[in-house]
Design an enzyme around this catalytic site. Structure first.
Site, PDB file in Angstrom:
ATOM      1  N   LYS A 122      -2.411  -4.046  15.802  1.00  0.00           N
ATOM      2  CA  LYS A 122      -2.876  -2.927  14.976  1.00  0.00           C
ATOM      3  C   LYS A 122      -3.842  -2.034  15.752  1.00  0.00           C
ATOM      4  O   LYS A 122      -3.831  -0.806  15.603  1.00  0.00           O
ATOM      5  CB  LYS A 122      -3.533  -3.448  13.692  1.00  0.00           C
ATOM      6  CG  LYS A 122      -2.575  -4.097  12.721  1.00  0.00           C
ATOM      7  CD  LYS A 122      -1.472  -3.157  12.252  1.00  0.00           C
ATOM      8  CE  LYS A 122      -1.990  -2.046  11.357  1.00  0.00           C
ATOM      9  NZ  LYS A 122      -0.899  -1.156  10.894  1.00  0.00           N
ATOM     10  N   ALA A 155       4.006   1.489   7.909  1.00  0.00           N
ATOM     11  CA  ALA A 155       5.040   0.543   8.330  1.00  0.00           C
ATOM     12  C   ALA A 155       4.498  -0.416   9.392  1.00  0.00           C
ATOM     13  O   ALA A 155       3.874   0.005  10.363  1.00  0.00           O
ATOM     14  CB  ALA A 155       6.256   1.291   8.874  1.00  0.00           C
ATOM     15  N   GLY A 166       8.966  -4.742   2.063  1.00  0.00           N
ATOM     16  CA  GLY A 166       8.877  -3.790   0.954  1.00  0.00           C
ATOM     17  C   GLY A 166       9.980  -4.052  -0.061  1.00  0.00           C
ATOM     18  O   GLY A 166      11.017  -4.631   0.266  1.00  0.00           O
ATOM     19  N   GLU A 221     -12.077 -16.760  12.130  1.00  0.00           N
ATOM     20  CA  GLU A 221     -12.218 -15.923  10.938  1.00  0.00           C
ATOM     21  C   GLU A 221     -13.686 -15.740  10.595  1.00  0.00           C
ATOM     22  O   GLU A 221     -14.470 -16.698  10.637  1.00  0.00           O
ATOM     23  CB  GLU A 221     -11.458 -16.533   9.755  1.00  0.00           C
ATOM     24  CG  GLU A 221      -9.955 -16.578   9.985  1.00  0.00           C
ATOM     25  CD  GLU A 221      -9.182 -16.970   8.745  1.00  0.00           C
ATOM     26  OE1 GLU A 221      -9.799 -17.362   7.736  1.00  0.00           O
ATOM     27  OE2 GLU A 221      -7.944 -16.882   8.785  1.00  0.00           O
ATOM     28  N   ASN A 229      12.446  -0.443   6.030  1.00  0.00           N
ATOM     29  CA  ASN A 229      13.649  -1.269   6.224  1.00  0.00           C
ATOM     30  C   ASN A 229      13.796  -2.350   5.151  1.00  0.00           C
ATOM     31  O   ASN A 229      14.716  -3.174   5.206  1.00  0.00           O
ATOM     32  CB  ASN A 229      13.667  -1.908   7.619  1.00  0.00           C
ATOM     33  CG  ASN A 229      12.582  -2.960   7.812  1.00  0.00           C
ATOM     34  OD1 ASN A 229      11.726  -3.163   6.948  1.00  0.00           O
ATOM     35  ND2 ASN A 229      12.615  -3.639   8.944  1.00  0.00           N
ATOM     36  N   SER A 275      -6.537  -1.641  10.993  1.00  0.00           N
ATOM     37  CA  SER A 275      -7.095  -2.852  10.377  1.00  0.00           C
ATOM     38  C   SER A 275      -8.508  -3.118  10.863  1.00  0.00           C
ATOM     39  O   SER A 275      -8.808  -3.003  12.060  1.00  0.00           O
ATOM     40  CB  SER A 275      -6.206  -4.056  10.704  1.00  0.00           C
ATOM     41  OG  SER A 275      -6.841  -5.265  10.323  1.00  0.00           O
ATOM     42  N   TYR A 315      -2.097 -10.222  15.640  1.00  0.00           N
ATOM     43  CA  TYR A 315      -2.018  -9.171  14.606  1.00  0.00           C
ATOM     44  C   TYR A 315      -3.083  -8.106  14.841  1.00  0.00           C
ATOM     45  O   TYR A 315      -2.790  -6.904  14.852  1.00  0.00           O
ATOM     46  CB  TYR A 315      -2.182  -9.766  13.203  1.00  0.00           C
ATOM     47  CG  TYR A 315      -2.445  -8.704  12.154  1.00  0.00           C
ATOM     48  CD1 TYR A 315      -1.403  -7.905  11.686  1.00  0.00           C
ATOM     49  CD2 TYR A 315      -3.731  -8.464  11.660  1.00  0.00           C
ATOM     50  CE1 TYR A 315      -1.640  -6.898  10.756  1.00  0.00           C
ATOM     51  CE2 TYR A 315      -3.977  -7.470  10.742  1.00  0.00           C
ATOM     52  CZ  TYR A 315      -2.931  -6.688  10.290  1.00  0.00           C
ATOM     53  OH  TYR A 315      -3.162  -5.682   9.381  1.00  0.00           O
ATOM     54  N   ILE A 333       0.835  -1.205   0.000  1.00  0.00           N
ATOM     55  CA  ILE A 333       0.000   0.000   0.000  1.00  0.00           C
ATOM     56  C   ILE A 333       0.866   1.250   0.000  1.00  0.00           C
ATOM     57  O   ILE A 333       0.584   2.222  -0.713  1.00  0.00           O
ATOM     58  CB  ILE A 333      -0.959   0.009   1.205  1.00  0.00           C
ATOM     59  CG1 ILE A 333      -1.827  -1.248   1.211  1.00  0.00           C
ATOM     60  CG2 ILE A 333      -1.842   1.256   1.174  1.00  0.00           C
ATOM     61  CD1 ILE A 333      -2.670  -1.425   2.479  1.00  0.00           C
TER      62      ILE A 333
END
Length: 328
Positions: free
Chosen positions: A149, A79, A38, A268, A34, A122, A145, A14
């Protein structure tokens, strides 16, 4: 004089599209990345043309002294570690980067002048949610995760409230498009599918494939970030998706007639569906790219995934073993 903006994670999926868009709007961009996930090739043309500058460092180690510009237009904070499944086995890594890294960029930029800081949050913070999901929905961080976030977002909210900094947050639903990363272990659907297509392997579908996701194309997504940055609103949290969920099986059938089903994962949701009324009310942003055109763009650039790992049901079972163990 050119406007200067900062994009953390600017060589990533993104972030690199954000860099493209800012440069198209006449900005000079300072990229902090870093290059762990990416890719320098994503931004190479801008570095070569001196329209961007790369600071190669971990976000938690960035120092404001590394840039000499006193006045910044916008800061876009992408990041972080984005793969969901591996967070179950290495939560410390996620907290370090996604939380401590966010704290560091907030602190390092606290005393420079900027118009807006926009955090990439997120929608996973909603857990298994009622749909369509608004920004007022209860928070349920099911795995590390999503927790990391959300903690990063809470720091941003706090820094806006206490230090009166012009900060907003965007809760991204299911982003897709060219350059989507494949380096973070098993996770995002599209890189897995693209490599399977290249290798002429069946597409692995979790569960029965009837689960729906609110996919937002990265081109539309970065425009949403820009619109929020330009807006006079501060201290706001926005959902960004299309508001039009589509089933995984429908996407798979557009791409291939070779399909195999694997076990559904616990924790999920059966559907993600963004209520985007708030952002469309506060800004002029609207999603424009439909799934058919978005998929065509990815297939056109399918060689982006030629170096991606190939996943089959056996490798996926090994990669998700701990996920099933902890979230059953």
């Amino acid at each position: 004089m050119k406007k200067t903006s900062i994009v953390t994670g600017g060589a990533g999926f993104i972030g690199s599209h954000m860099v493209d868009y800012l440069i198209s709007k006449g900005h000079f961009v300072i990229i902090i990345d870093n290059l762990s996930s990416g890719k320098k090739k994503n931004i190479q043309k801008h570095l070569k043309n001196k329209k961007a500058f790369l600071i190669n460092c971990q976000i938690e180690h960035f120092k404001i002294s590394q840039i000499r510009v006193k006045k910044i237009e916008f800061i876009f904070h992408f990041a972080g570690i984005g793969s969901i499944v591996p967070s179950i086995t290495d939560p410390k890594k996620y907290i370090k980067t996604n939380v401590t890294g966010t704290l560091n960029i907030l602190e390092q930029t606290k005393y420079i002048k900027y118009k807006k800081f926009v955090y990439a949050a997120s929608s996973s913070c909603y857990g298994i949610a009622k749909t369509p999901t608004s920004e007022h929905h209860r928070i349920s961080t099911v795995y590390p995760y999503s927790l990391s976030k959300f903690m990063g977002e809470q720091l941003c909210v706090h820094w806006n409230s206490v230090y009166k900094l012009p900060i907003c947050s965007i809760r991204i639903f299911n982003a897709y498009g060219s350059r989507i990363s494949f380096d973070g272990g098993y996770g995002a659907m599209f890189p897995v599918f693209m490599k399977q297509i290249l290798k002429k392997r069946p597409l692995t579908i979790v569960g029965d494939g009837k689960q729906k996701r609110d996919f937002i194309h990265v081109t539309d997504l970065v425009k949403a970030f820009y619109c929020v940055a330009k807006s006079k609103k501060i201290g706001e949290i926005y959902n960004v998706g299309t508001g039009k969920p589509i089933s995984v099986i429908k996407i798979a059938k557009i791409l291939s007639d070779k399909i195999e089903f694997i076990q559904k994962r616990p924790g999920e949701p059966d559907i993600t569906h963004a209520n985007i009324k708030k952002i469309t009310k506060h800004t002029k942003w609207r999603p424009k790219i439909n799934m058919q055109n978005g998929i065509k763009d990815m297939v056109k650039n399918i060689d982006n995934w030629k170096n991606a790992p190939i996943w089959n049901k056996h490798k996926i079972a090994r990669a998700t073993k701990k996920w099933f163990e902890y979230l059953k």
